[in-house]
Design an enzyme around this catalytic site. Structure first.
Site, mmCIF file in Angstrom:
data_model
loop_
_atom_site.group_PDB
_atom_site.id
_atom_site.type_symbol
_atom_site.label_atom_id
_atom_site.label_comp_id
_atom_site.label_asym_id
_atom_site.label_seq_id
_atom_site.Cartn_x
_atom_site.Cartn_y
_atom_site.Cartn_z
ATOM 1 N N TYR A 146 0.814 -1.219 0.000
ATOM 2 C CA TYR A 146 0.000 0.000 0.000
ATOM 3 C C TYR A 146 0.848 1.270 0.000
ATOM 4 O O TYR A 146 0.359 2.356 -0.277
ATOM 5 C CB TYR A 146 -0.962 0.013 1.199
ATOM 6 C CG TYR A 146 -1.950 -1.144 1.213
ATOM 7 C CD1 TYR A 146 -2.007 -2.052 0.160
ATOM 8 C CD2 TYR A 146 -2.821 -1.337 2.260
ATOM 9 C CE1 TYR A 146 -2.890 -3.109 0.162
ATOM 10 C CE2 TYR A 146 -3.716 -2.399 2.273
ATOM 11 C CZ TYR A 146 -3.736 -3.287 1.212
ATOM 12 O OH TYR A 146 -4.616 -4.339 1.224
ATOM 13 N N LYS A 195 4.111 -15.360 2.999
ATOM 14 C CA LYS A 195 4.044 -16.164 1.773
ATOM 15 C C LYS A 195 5.504 -16.463 1.390
ATOM 16 O O LYS A 195 5.992 -16.116 0.307
ATOM 17 C CB LYS A 195 3.301 -15.363 0.684
ATOM 18 C CG LYS A 195 2.998 -16.125 -0.578
ATOM 19 C CD LYS A 195 1.911 -17.167 -0.407
ATOM 20 C CE LYS A 195 1.726 -17.953 -1.711
ATOM 21 N NZ LYS A 195 0.942 -19.190 -1.511
ATOM 22 N N ASP A 227 -2.217 -18.412 2.522
ATOM 23 C CA ASP A 227 -3.344 -19.144 1.937
ATOM 24 C C ASP A 227 -3.869 -20.184 2.921
ATOM 25 O O ASP A 227 -5.079 -20.376 3.073
ATOM 26 C CB ASP A 227 -2.978 -19.766 0.579
ATOM 27 C CG ASP A 227 -1.562 -20.302 0.536
ATOM 28 O OD1 ASP A 227 -0.800 -20.078 1.491
ATOM 29 O OD2 ASP A 227 -1.204 -20.969 -0.463
ATOM 30 N N ASP A 251 -4.968 -6.939 6.036
ATOM 31 C CA ASP A 251 -6.193 -6.285 5.597
ATOM 32 C C ASP A 251 -7.253 -7.352 5.300
ATOM 33 O O ASP A 251 -8.394 -7.293 5.761
ATOM 34 C CB ASP A 251 -5.873 -5.468 4.327
ATOM 35 C CG ASP A 251 -6.995 -4.528 3.940
ATOM 36 O OD1 ASP A 251 -8.006 -4.491 4.658
ATOM 37 O OD2 ASP A 251 -6.860 -3.845 2.913
ATOM 38 N N ASP A 255 -10.508 -8.861 8.014
ATOM 39 C CA ASP A 255 -11.923 -8.816 7.629
ATOM 40 C C ASP A 255 -12.532 -10.214 7.680
ATOM 41 O O ASP A 255 -13.668 -10.396 8.119
ATOM 42 C CB ASP A 255 -12.091 -8.239 6.218
ATOM 43 C CG ASP A 255 -12.232 -6.723 6.265
ATOM 44 O OD1 ASP A 255 -12.006 -6.144 7.342
ATOM 45 O OD2 ASP A 255 -12.558 -6.122 5.227
#
Ligand code: NAD
Length: 366
Positions: A146, A195, A227, A251, A255
C-alpha cells in the site's frame, strides 16, 4: 491516573457511538479514581464542512498532544455525499490516512472474539465454533504494497501496472516486537503469517520474526502461509491467539476473522506507534444509512475504549471491567438491532435497545 484523550467524533454514527464510549470511560473514572480530560479534534467530513480540509495542522497537533485518541468513524455516503465530489486528497478518508502517517501508527490490532450469546450470527458450524474463539489480528499498517512505489504505463504498446512490496528489517522488527508484547498480555502464542514460499519480503519477515522470538521464550510461535491461514480461520479458528502479518495479508485476514464473529457493530480496533500512544476506533464505517436514528451499536467503540485502557494506559483491571460489563449486557439479553436474533429464533429474555440505552446498561454493570 490523569490522561488527556483526544476525541474525534467524526461523521454519521460517529458522534452517537463515541458519546457512549465516553460515558463508559467516565464511569471508569468515577469507579477507579482516575481523571480523563477530553479534547475534541475535528477530522473527516465535519472538518471539511468547518475548515475546507479533512484534517488541519491544528488537529494533528491536538492529536499529538493527547495520550491517546478515541475516534468514531468518518465519511459519508460515497454515492451521494458532496464530500466525494472533491479531489481524493480532500475527501474524508484522506484525513485518516494523513493522521495515521503523522502519528506513525504502524501496528493495527483487531480482536476477533466470539461472544457465546451471539453464536447465532457466526456463519460457522457449531462443532467448529466449540467454546468460541478469541484472537487478535496484528497487521503492519505503514509498509508493504500500500505504500510501495507504483506506476501504470505503456510498455511495448501494452498498458502495464506495477505495485511494489517493500519491507526493511526495522519495520518488521518493530511490528514483530509489538506482536510478541501483545501475546504476553494474552495466551502467549504468535502465528506469523507470510508467503515465504514465493516472496522475498516474506522470507525476510520470517527471519526477523525468528530473531525477535528469541527474546520471548515464554511465547510459542509458528509460521503459517497466508493461503493456509485463510483456510484455517474458517476450519479451526480456536487455534489462533495473535496473528502477526504484513499490511495486505492483514487487511484481508482481519476482515475474514471479523466476519466469523457476527456484527460489524461489535468490532473494536487500535492503531499503535512505538510509544504508548494509540488511536482507537470501531472497525466499521460511519453507517450513514442509520445515522441519527439512535439505533447504532456502540459496543465496538466501547470495546475500543477498553483497548485504550489496556494498551495505552496499562489499566488492565479497568479494561477487564468494561469487557465484563459488555458480556453481562449481552448475557442479560440486551441487543441493539444489528445483533438481534434472526427471524424465527427464540426471543425469550431478549430486549432490543437503542444506542443510548446500551451505553447506560454497560455503565450500570461497571
Ligand atoms: P459501514 O461499516 O459504515 O456500514 C456497513 C453496514 O454496517 C451498514 O448497513 C451499517 O448500517 C452497518 N453498521 C456499521 N456500523 C454499525 C454499528 N455500529 N451498528 C449497527 N450497524 C452498523 O460501511 P460503508 O457503508 O461501506 O461505509 C460508509 C462510510 O464509512 C464510507 O464513507 C466509508 O468510506 C466510511 N468508512 C470509514 C471508516 C473509518 O472511519 N475508519 C472505515 C470504513 C468505512
Amino acid at each position: 491516573m490523569n490522561y488527556k484523550i483526544g476525541v474525534i467524533y467524526g461523521d454519521g454514527i460517529g458522534p452517537e457511538v463515541v458519546r457512549e464510549a465516553q460515558k463508559v470511560l467516565d464511569k471508569i473514572c468515577a469507579t477507579y479514581g482516575h481523571t480523563f480530560t477530553y479534547e475534541e479534534i475535528l477530522m473527516g467530513g465535519c472538518s471539511i464542512d468547518a475548515t475546507g480540509v479533512p484534517l488541519t495542522d491544528q488537529a494533528i497537533a491536538q492529536a499529538k498532544a493527547s495520550d491517546a485518541v478515541l475516534m468514531g468513524s468518518i465519511g459519508g455516503n460515497t454515492a451521494t455525499s458532496p464530500w466525494y465530489k472533491l479531489a481524493p486528497e480532500l475527501r474524508p478518508e484522506a484525513g485518516l490516512l494523513k493522521l495515521r502517517k503523522e502519528l506513525n501508527l504502524f501496528a493495527n490490532l483487531r480482536p476477533a472474539y466470539l461472544y457465546q450469546e451471539l453464536k447465532g450470527a457466526c456463519p460457522l458450524r457449531d462443532d467448529i465454533i466449540g467454546d468460541g474463539f478469541d484472537m487478535m489480528i496484528m497487521r503492519e499498517l505503514t509498509g508493504g504494497l500500500y505504500f510501495g512505489e507504483r506506476s501504470t504505463k505503456e510498455i511495448d504498446g501494452v498498458m502495464t501496472a506495477c505495485d511494489s512490496l517493500t519491507y526493511n528489517e526495522n519495520e518488521i522488527r518493530r511490528i514483530a516486537k509489538r506482536g510478541f508484547d501483545i501475546a504476553m498480555k494474552r495466551r502467549k502464542k504468535v502465528t506469523s503469517v507470510d508467503k515465504a514460499n514465493v516472496l522475498d519480503s516474506s522470507r525476510l519477515w520470517r527471519k526477523v520474526v525468528e530473531e525477535v522470538a528469541m527474546d520471548y521464550p515464554e511465547v510459542s510461535y509458528e509460521h503459517m502461509l497466508v493461503d493456509n491461514c485463510a483456510m484455517q480461520l474458517v476450519k479451526d479458528p480456536k487455534q489462533f491467539d495473535v496473528i502477526l502479518t504484513e499490511n495486505m495479508f492483514g487487511d484481508i485476514l482481519s476482515d475474514e476473522a471479523s466476519m466469523v464473529t457476527g456484527s460489524i457493530g461489535m468490532l473494536s480496533s487500535a492503531s499503535l506507534n512505538e510509544t504508548k500512544f494509540g488511536l482507537y476506533e470501531p472497525s466499521g464505517g460511519s453507517a450513514p444509512d442509520i445515522a441519527g436514528k439512535g439505533i447504532a451499536n456502540p459496543i465496538a467503540t466501547i470495546l475500543s475504549a477498553a483497548m485504550m485502557l489496556r494498551y495505552s494506559f496499562d489499566l488492565d483491571k479497568e479494561a477487564d471491567a468494561v469487557e465484563s460489563a459488555v458480556k453481562k449486557a449481552l448475557a442479560d439479553g440486551y441487543r441493539t438491532i444489528d445483533i438481534m436474533p434472526r427471524e424465527g429464533d427464540n426471543l425469550d429474555g431478549i430486549t432490543q435497545v437503542g444506542t443510548d440505552k446500551m451505553g447506560d446498561i454497560i455503565c450500570s454493570y461497571i
